[in-house]
Design an enzyme around this catalytic site. Structure first.
Site, PDB file in Angstrom:
ATOM      1  N   GLU B  60       0.807  -1.221   0.000  1.00 20.74           N
ATOM      2  CA  GLU B  60       0.000   0.000   0.000  1.00 20.74           C
ATOM      3  C   GLU B  60       0.838   1.268   0.000  1.00 20.74           C
ATOM      4  O   GLU B  60       0.431   2.272  -0.576  1.00 20.74           O
ATOM      5  CB  GLU B  60      -0.972   0.007   1.194  1.00 20.74           C
ATOM      6  CG  GLU B  60      -2.182  -0.906   1.020  1.00 20.74           C
ATOM      7  CD  GLU B  60      -1.901  -2.373   1.281  1.00 20.74           C
ATOM      8  OE1 GLU B  60      -0.784  -2.684   1.754  1.00 20.74           O
ATOM      9  OE2 GLU B  60      -2.765  -3.222   1.017  1.00 20.74           O
ATOM     10  N   HIS B 129     -11.945  -5.085   8.464  1.00 18.48           N
ATOM     11  CA  HIS B 129     -12.422  -4.990   7.080  1.00 18.48           C
ATOM     12  C   HIS B 129     -13.765  -4.287   6.986  1.00 18.48           C
ATOM     13  O   HIS B 129     -14.535  -4.548   6.054  1.00 18.48           O
ATOM     14  CB  HIS B 129     -12.583  -6.386   6.459  1.00 18.48           C
ATOM     15  CG  HIS B 129     -11.301  -7.030   6.026  1.00 18.48           C
ATOM     16  ND1 HIS B 129     -10.432  -7.620   6.911  1.00 18.48           N
ATOM     17  CD2 HIS B 129     -10.741  -7.191   4.803  1.00 18.48           C
ATOM     18  CE1 HIS B 129      -9.404  -8.125   6.245  1.00 18.48           C
ATOM     19  NE2 HIS B 129      -9.566  -7.876   4.972  1.00 18.48           N
TER      20      HIS B 129
HETATM   21  C1  LIG Z   1      -2.633  -4.761   4.131  1.00 19.96           C
HETATM   22  C2  LIG Z   1      -3.625  -5.557   3.362  1.00 19.96           C
HETATM   23  N1  LIG Z   1      -3.751  -5.354   2.043  1.00 19.96           N
HETATM   24  C3  LIG Z   1      -4.653  -6.051   1.316  1.00 19.96           C
HETATM   25  C4  LIG Z   1      -5.472  -6.985   1.910  1.00 19.96           C
HETATM   26  C5  LIG Z   1      -6.493  -7.767   1.099  1.00 19.96           C
HETATM   27  N2  LIG Z   1      -6.052  -9.155   0.969  1.00 19.96           N
HETATM   28  C6  LIG Z   1      -6.480 -10.111   1.796  1.00 19.96           C
HETATM   29  S1  LIG Z   1      -5.773 -11.603   1.510  1.00 19.96           S
HETATM   30  C7  LIG Z   1      -4.875 -10.979   0.225  1.00 19.96           C
HETATM   31  C8  LIG Z   1      -3.927 -11.856  -0.532  1.00 19.96           C
HETATM   32  C9  LIG Z   1      -2.884 -12.447   0.348  1.00 19.96           C
HETATM   33  O1  LIG Z   1      -1.988 -13.211  -0.391  1.00 19.96           O
HETATM   34  P1  LIG Z   1      -0.903 -14.107   0.338  1.00 19.96           P
HETATM   35  O2  LIG Z   1      -0.117 -13.273   1.280  1.00 19.96           O
HETATM   36  O3  LIG Z   1      -0.130 -14.809  -0.716  1.00 19.96           O
HETATM   37  O4  LIG Z   1      -1.724 -15.140   1.229  1.00 19.96           O
HETATM   38  P2  LIG Z   1      -2.707 -16.284   0.728  1.00 19.96           P
HETATM   39  O5  LIG Z   1      -4.069 -15.678   0.658  1.00 19.96           O
HETATM   40  O6  LIG Z   1      -2.222 -16.762  -0.569  1.00 19.96           O
HETATM   41  O7  LIG Z   1      -2.625 -17.323   1.802  1.00 19.96           O
HETATM   42  C10 LIG Z   1      -5.159  -9.634   0.044  1.00 19.96           C
HETATM   43  C11 LIG Z   1      -4.574  -8.776  -1.016  1.00 19.96           C
HETATM   44  C12 LIG Z   1      -5.338  -7.134   3.302  1.00 19.96           C
HETATM   45  N3  LIG Z   1      -6.137  -7.981   3.971  1.00 19.96           N
HETATM   46  N4  LIG Z   1      -4.418  -6.441   3.994  1.00 19.96           N
END
Ligand SMILES: Cc1ncc(C[n+]2csc(CCOP(=O)(O)OP(=O)(O)O)c2C)c(N)n1
Ligand SMILES: Cc1ncc(C[n+]2csc(CCOP(=O)(O)OP(=O)(O)O)c2C)c(N)n1
Ligand SMILES: [Mg+2]
Ligand SMILES: [Mg+2]
Lengths: 398, 323, 398, 323
Positions: B60, B129
């Site tokens: 971000e 959220h």
């Molecule tokens: C700071 C932040 N930015 C964006 C999000 C939205 N978000 C939730 S899960 C996710 C993807 C996460 O990817 P990863 O770290 O690879 O974990 P995975 O879901 O694959 O286990 C996003 C972008 C968030 N929760 N927090």
């Protein structure tokens, strides 16, 4: 080869580095640039930038000062000196003026680090971008700023770059791509990424250079910026000025890695360690990174090893280091002295030529400071100007 | 007029402005391949390519910071914050860079960045959220803040935001994305800084915005059955605040209730109340009542979430207490 | 050596990795653990953790599954299976229950990644700490949580871990050192650093494990946490679950580096790539890192390569990948199937034993879900509880 | 009573609490080797070692996040933010972690963290080193917020903050560090959530805190010469707000002025005004006036900085407008 060994020993002594390094150099005094790649006593000739991978602990590369050729046009050599000397003298004046109570706010001096801004900015076009730091005078001068407007800004006068609203920590000159000093340590990384993104989208061939400190390299923004620039192959060059201190904390007490440039490995981009007190070495490192960026090759991370000669800010009691440490560093490794020694020894410039530059610079500085001192302070109504383009201070309830 | 959804209206605004000005682009997480988690970007990359509709890393600070940098270098970027809850991550970029750069540098540059941030509670997304955080930015000189409540304003405000040479925060409530409404085709701009009287009345002024506006309208209807004619104002812009419209209404009705979804303490309602109590208190015939979320983080359980959020009944009760 | 080549080829095929790697393995079926260090066709026997440095491109190391010995006590093998099977089944139930409209909010499933939480948590003490993510059910179960309280929390019931206030994304159990799932991607890093700092200050011998995703590895908090943990030599272990996607974006579209573990170089700590679908490999990698941390050696970064079998959340339309890709991955590389095949082939456990575990788990799950379904929702007055220790909702104007 | 400086008072509080409870430690930038940029930690590492007085990397998210993590693991950390301007960097850790963890996890844990943040304008430090940002946190359930105006309160509030099982933000104005005043030796606690009437009066209530309180007192003195007796209240805590003390005074005087250094729009003054206009408006005999910084970032020039900040004359003028 024996020269190589000497160099290696020199680096170890100078930077206390204990692990084997890559180093690159250009053959001295030749017309054509020949790159050598040196690692663990192997030398590979004519390698590319970034260097081919050879066995050995490849963390980062070193551009060694001293063997870089001096085969620059004389005008370029003069320009190097003029810039470095201007920065040094500007900072010395700031020091005096601050201590005399004429400059408000904080002032962070760039003394001892002049070769970095000078070497890097010499590789840039006027429309290339740079982002700077709280220690930004050197970058601003090297990018070609107007000393009058700089001095006036530092005095808080309405004729300054920011009409007195910014001060030493917030000088900017958008007409030369200088996107601003930044009071937030690590605040410039992402601005540079954005400027590089804009350049890429508009296919202008511009690059964006982000200057930052060793302390700043521990901000999360470093990571987000490096990753985004690398993932998107943006024309950005990240230049770390490792001056061994973050305010009061010595480099290794808070930073986990021997060379900041080693962090390049985490983003799949070239990491380069360069002697930051050797303007030729800095120039060559920057040139390679800038060319790579312009050619679409993506970002590089350059670490310029240097030393902060003055306190963190003017007035710093410097409780965290000894006077001796500082004196020794300055006596043995002053970038301006290094330059003078080299060009004089190689008969590239004469003492007279150097002195002529010095006189010109001093005059220019006198004029700049006189301009600043004589300029008026901003008028009260200026307080509400420059906030919004539409300018609705009113609507928001002054 | 044809009816489209709020999400489609923002899409239309984006597409029109991207068509009109090639310096406009958008970046954020999961917007290109996915079309946005609320479908609000669907089809956009197909029209403008993955180079102008950019899926970013989860970074971000880089998203917002790079948008500011790109703006300084001549572009007109739009950033998507995914959820407003994560604006906290980029708070330095928003507050210390985006908002201050123009002033700090003496007006040398403009910072035409739009930061879009879906906000609000919707079906048990829990504490991290579901927030509404617009009120913080009332306190940050240099930003404009808009927050539409319907598809037409969504389009018109987004277009104005993109054309603004100043940075604009654009808050869009998750629950509104599927709302349908009439939206003018083509060029349609809603000016930043202009509130709208969405229901005329004589007895009390209810000020609201975003999703809560619809609760305010429901409350007004219910009150009408009891003979209380509420005037309902949709602020639409929070910075600058349209004091003219606000004051005109309060002067007429003599009573003021402010309702929003964000926490009541320190909310936009506090600022509106303070402005009225400061400048036209003599027109008031009763206390200024604020309706907002209760003073706790948003709980997950569907048994608790609605209790935490302001409801139609809370607005009705507040009006009655004020009268 | 030929086995090594096979392995190397296998890794390349499986993870699409193109550069030479280090790999480590234990001799199969021997009593004593013998570590080998493999690089560019060289094998070095009996090396230490972290491995001695040998020539070659040392970015990260690979623990290869399949050659890891199965010489675990039978009870440990059973425990591995019980944990993995519990996670798998718990997630399948959540999937169904969510689709049936019984679970509010978002649910992110851990299916396909069970070996990671299982292998890592098996190396931990009850009082060791973990921090988790939005995809946290697996970590919570592996750390030893009560399924009843978990299920009730996910249903939003007052008997849940967080009395219904947290839900799937915010389960925590402080009694077993599970410091909470986190809705903020990358929000857990620094909490783990703090827990590790506390452990170090109090000399308890505890360690803190931070689980995070490949997408999360691009957050600035990763960098700040890694650097601080390394600079202060904290007993922290950073475990990246690289499941190839960050929501809808494929790994390499937004991440600049081939292996997340390569980023370890930037902090001077060991970086380990491990087959995340091989519980033995994960266990060994984690064990080495945990031992190092407990002994005061500081943090490690482990990257467990895996694949997210389900959508990002239940209900994800998955527009960004093909059904075939998912099917192929699941069919050829399911951590539970991998385990079953290995233990059955090696005659370590019988089919009957595995089935018995499965039955027990199913019963436990039935009980947990029944408990959750029958539990009451929180009472309205609970809304204002748990905010401040002193509990002054009143003073703050409910 | 002996007089010591504000900085020494905070030092004393730290030392006493670290002595008393070995779980207490402090981390931040430039605090150990340097003794803090305002000298507020001088001698502390010599007493307690570099392991309990920790110089950190320039990593605000790690500083705050690690303090939260350490608190969850049984410690009682104090974080120093260097300048409050950089709390923006750790905003996620403050708002989404520190403030919410206890509630979100159903009360399973406590989060005894103190976050100390020097704030305020002092001699042309410009836009990014001069802010007051306390009002944002009025809007964040889960935090306590204190802000002393003198050495004794500095000590007493810091000790209370360290002993609090809830997270506390402790704002300390840079210009106050050198202020001298009587401070009780040893055990001395100022309760969180209790305002103080620092000057009694009958004609108008002036609410203030931190450095601006001293301007309010000066204004009150000047007004006294004109026969206006102002009652001056030092809030000391912003969350929770001591409505009892506030209301008692307003009920007595009938007039209210609020003065603080942070931006007037969206400031703590807005909340105080709103609370009064909501709950006891009938006691008011005039408009509620707010005095705060002008709606621009803090300019560098010594010719502009004082114009941007609220001054004694502004408070006097506001009182006169309110009456
Ligand atoms: C700071 C932040 N930015 C964006 C999000 C939205 N978000 C939730 S899960 C996710 C993807 C996460 O990817 P990863 O770290 O690879 O974990 P995975 O879901 O694959 O286990 C996003 C972008 C968030 N929760 N927090
Ligand atoms: C985000 C942030 N944190 C802390 C500070 C305070 N600060 C100003 S300069 C500085 C040290 C910077 O060190 P380094 O990056 O090495 O740059 P140098 O001063 O050595 O050039 C610190 C901690 C700041 N300005 N911004
Ligand atoms: Mg430095
Ligand atoms: Mg992932």
């Amino acid at each position: 080869m024996s020269k190589m060994h000497l160099l290696d020993a020199g680096i170890r002594k100078k930077w206390g580095s204990s692990s084997p390094h890559f180093c690159w150099f250009k053959s001295s005094f030749s017309e054509k640039t020949t790159w050598y790649n040196y690692c663990n006593n192997h030398v590979i000739k004519n390698c590319q930038f970034p260097p081919v991978k050879v066995p050995g602990e490849q963390k980062a590369m070193i551009f060694v000062g001293g063997v870089i050729s001096l085969d620059f046009p004389r005008e370029q050599l003069k320009a190097f000196y003029r810039t470095m000397y201007t920065i040094r003298s500007f900072e010395e004046r700031c020091n005096e003026l601050f201590l005399a109570g004429k400059i408000p706010g904080f002032v962070h001096l760039y003394i001892g680090e002049e070769a970095i801004a000078t070497g890097v900015c010499a590789t840039l076009r006027k429309d290339d971008f740079i982002t700077s730091t709280h220690r930004g005078h050197g970058h601003t001068i090297a990018k070609g700023a107007d000393l009058k407007k700089m001095a006036a800004e530092i005095f808080g006068k309405s004729t300054g770059y920011c009409r007195g609203k910014g001060g030493s920590m917030h000088i900017a000159d958008f007409s030369i791509g200088m996107l601003g000093a930044n009071g937030v340590v690590g605040g410039g990384y992402n601005l540079a990424v954005g400027a590089a993104l804009a350049a890429k989208m508009r296919k202008t061939g511009q690059v964006a250079v982000c200057f930052f400190g060793d302390g700043a390299s521990n901000r999360g923004t470093f990571h987000e910026a490096m990753n985004m620039a690398a993932a998107f192959k943006l024309p950005a060059i990240f230049v770390c000025e490792n001056n061994q201190y973050a305010s009061t904390t010595p480099y290794r007490t808070t930073t986990s890695v021997e060379n900041i440039a080693d962090r390049a490995v985490g983003y799949g981009v070239p990491g380069i360690v360069v002697d930051g007190n050797d303007v030729f070495a800095v120039y060559e490192a920057a040139k390679a990174a800038v060319e790579r960026a312009r050619a679409g090759g993506g970002p590089s991370l350059i670490e310029a090893k240097t030393y902060r000669i003055k306190g963190h800010f003017v007035g710093d009691p410097e409780l965290y280091r000894s006077r001796e440490e500082v004196r020794e560093r300055f006596e043995t490794d002053d970038p301006l002295k290094n330059f003078r020694k080299q060009v004089l020894a190689a008969n590239q410039l004469t003492k007279g030529e150097l002195e002529e530059i010095e006189e010109q610079v001093q005059e220019e500085l006198n004029a700049a400071i006189a301009f600043a001192e004589e300029s008026p302070f901003p008028e009260p109504e200026e307080l509400f100007q420059d906030l919004y383009v539409e300018g609705w201070g009113e609507a928001c309830g002054k | 007029m044809r009816e489209i959804t709020f999400a489609e209206a923002t899409m239309e605004a984006m597409a029109e402005e991207m068509e009109r000005d090639e310096r406009v682009f958008i970046m954020g997480e999961d917007i290109a391949r996915q079309g946005g988690i609320f479908g609000q970007f669907k089809g956009l990359p197909q029209k403008f390519g993955f180079e102008r509709v950019i899926d970013t890393p989860i970074s971000e600070t880089a998203i917002v910071g790079a948008c500011v940098g790109a703006a300084l270098a001549g572009m007109r970027p739009v950033a998507d914050m995914h959820f407003v809850d994560f604006i906290t991550v980029a708070m330095d970029e928003v507050v210390n860079q985006m908002a201050k750069i123009r002033y700090m540098f003496g007006g040398q540059c403009t910072v035409p960045v739009v930061l879009r941030a879906p906000d609000g509670a919707a079906r048990s997304a829990a504490a991290q959220h579901s927030q509404c955080l617009e009120s913080w930015f009332v306190h940050v000189p240099g930003l404009k803040v808009v927050i539409p409540s319907n598809p037409a304003d969504a389009k018109g405000l987004l277009k104005s935001a993109i054309r603004s040479d100043d940075p604009v925060l654009y808050f869009e409530h998750k629950d509104l994305f599927r709302m349908k409404g009439p939206v003018p085709e083509g060029e349609f701009l809603v000016p930043i800084g202009k509130a709208k009287v969405v229901r005329e009345g004589t007895d009390v002024t209810i000020v609201s915005y975003s999703a809560t506006l619809h609760k305010a309208l429901k409350a007004a209807e219910a009150l009408a059955h009891e003979g209380i004619q509420a005037e309902v104002i949709d602020l639409r812009s929070i910075v600058p605040l349209d004091k003219e419209t606000l004051f005109a209404s309060v002067k007429k009705t003599g009573y003021l209730v402010i309702a929003h979804e964000s926490t009541k303490n320190g909310g936009v309602g506090s600022e509106v109340a303070a402005v009225v109590a400061e400048e036209i208190i003599e027109y008031l015939d009763g206390p200024i009542k604020r309706v907002g979320a209760k003073f706790v983080p948003i709980p997950f359980s569907p048994a608790l979430e609605p209790l935490m959020l302001p409801q139609v009944e809370d607005i009705i009760a507040a009006v009655k207490e004020s009268l």
